[in-house]
Design a protein around this motif. Structure first.
Motif, PDB file in Angstrom:
ATOM      1  N   LYS A  94       0.846  -1.191   0.000  1.00  0.00           N
ATOM      2  CA  LYS A  94       0.000   0.000   0.000  1.00  0.00           C
ATOM      3  C   LYS A  94       0.871   1.227   0.000  1.00  0.00           C
ATOM      4  O   LYS A  94       1.991   1.218   0.526  1.00  0.00           O
ATOM      5  N   ASP A  95       0.334   2.212  -0.625  1.00  0.00           N
ATOM      6  CA  ASP A  95       1.035   3.491  -0.706  1.00  0.00           C
ATOM      7  C   ASP A  95       1.275   4.033   0.706  1.00  0.00           C
ATOM      8  O   ASP A  95       0.475   3.818   1.616  1.00  0.00           O
ATOM      9  N   ARG A  96       2.456   4.691   0.912  1.00  0.00           N
ATOM     10  CA  ARG A  96       2.808   5.368   2.159  1.00  0.00           C
ATOM     11  C   ARG A  96       2.940   4.413   3.343  1.00  0.00           C
ATOM     12  O   ARG A  96       2.539   4.724   4.453  1.00  0.00           O
ATOM     13  N   THR A  97       3.377   3.237   3.051  1.00  0.00           N
ATOM     14  CA  THR A  97       3.690   2.307   4.144  1.00  0.00           C
ATOM     15  C   THR A  97       5.168   1.943   4.012  1.00  0.00           C
ATOM     16  O   THR A  97       5.761   2.086   2.949  1.00  0.00           O
ATOM     17  N   SER A  98       5.720   1.480   5.175  1.00  0.00           N
ATOM     18  CA  SER A  98       7.151   1.176   5.202  1.00  0.00           C
ATOM     19  C   SER A  98       7.368  -0.324   4.994  1.00  0.00           C
ATOM     20  O   SER A  98       6.684  -1.142   5.620  1.00  0.00           O
TER      21      SER A  98
END
Ligand SMILES: *[C@@H]1O[C@H](CO)[C@@H](O)[C@H](O)[C@H]1NC(C)=O
Ligand SMILES: *[C@@H]1O[C@H](CO)[C@@H](O)[C@H](O)[C@H]1NC(C)=O
Ligand SMILES: *[C@@H]1O[C@H](CO)[C@@H](O)[C@H](O)[C@H]1NC(C)=O
Ligand SMILES: *[C@@H]1O[C@H](CO)[C@@H](O)[C@H](O)[C@H]1NC(C)=O
Ligand SMILES: *[C@@H]1O[C@H](CO)[C@@H](O)[C@H](O)[C@H]1NC(C)=O
Ligand SMILES: *[C@@H]1O[C@H](CO)[C@@H](O)[C@H](O)[C@H]1NC(C)=O
Ligand SMILES: *[C@@H]1O[C@H](CO)[C@@H](O)[C@H](O)[C@H]1NC(C)=O
Ligand SMILES: *[C@@H]1O[C@H](CO)[C@@H](O)[C@H](O)[C@H]1NC(C)=O
Ligand SMILES: *[C@@H]1O[C@H](CO)[C@@H](O)[C@H](O)[C@H]1NC(C)=O
Ligand SMILES: *[C@@H]1O[C@H](CO)[C@@H](O)[C@H](O)[C@H]1NC(C)=O
Ligand SMILES: *[C@@H]1O[C@H](CO)[C@@H](O)[C@H](O)[C@H]1NC(C)=O
Ligand SMILES: *[C@@H]1O[C@H](CO)[C@@H](O)[C@H](O)[C@H]1NC(C)=O
Length: 545
Positions: free
Chosen positions: A415-419
């Protein structure tokens, strides 16, 4: 007087003397008159001369003579006396004075006693060493000395009298037996000849032998304790220790340590009555084989020794040899392990055919053999003792590069904006360089470290392992889901509901007012609430990036 006339005189007096002794003496009756001799029974040192005075009370004595075997001369004479000098008095003798009085003979005799000091008083040699607890017989010899009846032999230890016995024989011998003790170490023994002339009016004369010193010792019957290795490798050193206790005097003890014919130079220490020798033995190559270590303690001319067997050996190797240490995959590598004679080698668990022979094996290098260790154990039996020695050698196999698909997931849905961490490993020797590049932008993505996944990461990646041996590529598809569409939908939904609720509340207020006033005016414009879509900041950022 010439010597011949002296001799003649001596012979004549001897004859007269004998005649007197045999025939005349019984006739010796001189009535009331007597004949005196001065001195009576003299005692004098040998070789001296002696004055003898014969005197009588007879008014008209005739022929006063002195009968003696010794040379004599008349010194003086007068009415009733005559004085004689006897010279060279060297031995005991009897002298007789004789005179005639009115026709009858008178005699008087005297015994001359000659004394002489012993020429030599000697204590026989003592044993060089005397064991403690054993009897020691001292012997003394005395040459000369007279009169023997007055001569006594005394044996002494220091001032202590050990024995006293009359002098008998020539030389006279005196003995004494002593039980040797530790205290007799260093004791001085002497022999003394005592000539006691006190009963004869003279003194006590002593002649003492030169002193002899005794050395006593104790050397136990037990052998020394020898501590030595059973075996020793050539070139190595090991301490050897030899002790013996109960020694007296311990300082006089000597110790020798030897390996075969090689004398060791031990350091000797003394504690109480214990002697200890320590040396470091270094085995030489020429001593290989069975050797003997000897420890030898000597005291009082006796020695005690201990022996120990020692095997000197050489243990060569093992030498582990790889035909090549850096090989490429698929090539053959010969591994051999060798060691010295009698050494049994074992290569990777397989024993060589016989001791002294090499162990060998051949491997076809595979990638799995990279970094592999080959073990060679060398075993040498020395005197029932097993000695081990190990070596290892490492093989390097050049291979790769490769990326194991199992260790590098090819489909990722993030998912976008996850590390996240992109896990990917490459293998190879030399170790390859690994990088994953975006198909379109050729942008690199970090491997093995966390990074913030963003929309632009979406796409296909070329993961490349590069080494001098080549390049290996694996495709990884990373699908990045846009999280914003979902958030916006919710936000719009919330705003719509809020708008509807506000409109209803507003309508209800207006209607309520009109009912109270009887009429109401509907403002068309006011009812329509401006519904402006809210642009979330996140979305803006997304478009920017
Ligand atoms: C010998 O003895 C007599 C009598 O006792 C004495 O008168 C005389 O002097 C003595 N002679 C010597 C030389 O002593
Ligand atoms: C003394 O007597 C000894 C033997 O008894 C003799 O050999 C020696 O020559 C004599 N000495 C003198 C000085 O007469
Ligand atoms: C000497 O001897 C004779 C006889 O033999 C005797 O008549 C005389 O009285 C003696 N003289 C002395 C002094 O004794
Ligand atoms: C002299 O010596 C003899 C033996 O040697 C002895 O019989 C005699 O009594 C002695 N005489 C004197 C006066 O001592
Ligand atoms: C030493 O000699 C004495 C007698 O002189 C004897 O009684 C003793 O047993 C001897 N000792 C030894 C150890 O010979
Ligand atoms: C023996 O002793 C006497 C005195 O006691 C001395 O004059 C003499 O020289 C000694 N003899 C020896 C041989 O020592
Ligand atoms: C022991 O030592 C003594 C003295 O050093 C020597 O005479 C003797 O031979 C040695 N014995 C042995 C067995 O080495
Ligand atoms: C040393 O070895 C010899 C022969 O191998 C043997 O006879 C002897 O008893 C051994 N000595 C010791 C002290 O073990
Ligand atoms: C090890 O093996 C190589 C090749 O087989 C050979 O040239 C070399 O001499 C060997 N070295 C030893 C110590 O055996
Ligand atoms: C073998 O390879 C290693 C790297 O894997 C290298 O460091 C070494 O120098 C090489 N040795 C030889 C003899 O080629
Ligand atoms: C050598 O290897 C053997 C067996 O692998 C092991 O029992 C022994 O302890 C090793 N010895 C040394 C000195 O490493
Ligand atoms: C992500 O990439 C795949 C192909 O790799 C593509 O089909 C998809 O449309 C992309 N999605 C977005 C939101 O760009």
């Amino acid at each position: 007087m010439t010597p011949s006339s002296l001799l003649l005189g001596a012979c004549r007096t001897l004859v007269i003397f004998q005649l007197l002794a045999c025939c005349l003496l019984p006739l010796g009756e001189a009535g009331q008159f007597s004949l005196q001799m001065e001195p009576q029974d003299p005692v004098l040192p040998a070789g001296r001369s002696l004055l003898v005075n014969c005197s009588t009370s007879c008014p008209h004595p005739e022929l006063i003579t002195l009968e003696t075997s010794l040379p004599k001369e008349v010194i003086d004479e007068d009415q009733g006396w005559a004085a004689f000098r006897l010279s060279n008095v060297t031995g005991d003798s009897k002298i007789i004075c004789s005179a005639f009085c009115n026709g009858s003979q008178m005699t008087s005799s005297s015994n001359i006693t000659v004394y002489r000091f012993p020429e030599l008083v000697e204590l026989d040699l003592l044993p060089r060493w005397q064991p403690v607890g054993e009897n020691l017989t001292l012997q003394c010899h005395v040459w000369g000395g007279a009169p023997r009846a007055q001569l006594t032999l005394v044996l002494l230890r220091g001032e202590e009298e050990l024995s006293r016995q009359p002098a008998v024989g020539e030389p006279a011998e005196g003995t004494a037996t002593v039980l040797a003790g530790r205290g007799d170490y260093g004791a001085k023994f002497t022999c003394r000849a005592e000539l006691d002339l006190r009963p004869r009016g003279l003194g006590l004369f002593q002649n003492t032998s030169a002193p002899r010193q005794l050395r006593t010792f104790v050397l136990p019957m037990a052998a020394p304790r020898l501590v030595a290795p059973l075996s020793l490798e050539v070139g190595t050193s090991w301490p050897v220790d030899c002790t013996l206790d109960g020694l007296f005097p311990v300082s006089e003890a000597q110790v020798q340590l030897a390996l075969g014919d090689q004398m060791l130079n031990p350091a000797v220490s003394i504690h109480g009555d214990t002697l200890r020798a320590t040396a470091t033995v270094i085995a030489r190559a020429d001593q290989e084989g069975a050797q003997e270590i000897v420890c030898n303690v000597t005291l009082g001319g006796e020695s005690r020794e201990a022996r120990a067997n020692l095997t000197v050996f050489t243990f060569l190797g093992p030498i582990l040899n790889l035909s090549e240490t850096n090989v490429t995959e698929g090539s053959k590598v010969n591994v051999s392990c060798t060691a010295g004679p009698r050494v049994q080698v074992m290569l990777d668990g397989d024993l060589a055919r016989a001791p002294g022979e090499p162990a060998q094996l051949q491997v076809t290098a595979t990638e799995g053999d990279d970094g592999r260790y080959f073990f060679c154990n060398a075993i040498l039996e020395v005197d029932g003792e097993i000695l081990h020695r190990n070596v290892t050698a490492q093989l390097r196999v050049l291979y790769g590069p490769k990326i194991d698909p199992a260790k590098c997931p090819q489909r990722l849905a993030w998912k976008d904006r996850t590390s996240h961490i992109l896990q990917c490993e490459a293998r190879g020797n030399p170790v390859p360089q690994l990088q994953c590049l975006h198909e379109g932008s050729r942008r690199e993505v970090p491997i093995g470290t966390p990074f913030l996944v963003k929309l632009h990461h979406n796409g296909t990646y070329h993961c490349q392992a590069v080494s001098p041996r080549g390049t290996y590529t694996l495709l990884v598809v990373m699908h990045v889901q846009d999280r914003n569409s979902f958030v916006v939908t919710i936000l719009i939904g919330v705003l719509v509901i809020l708008g509807v609720v506000t409109a209803i509340v507003a309508l209800m207020c207006i209607f309520g007012k009109q009912t109270r006033s009887g009429f109401y005016h509907v403002n068309q414009q006011d009812t329509s609430l401006p519904l402006r879509p809210v642009q979330p900041k996140e979305a803006v950022e997304l478009e920017q990036s």
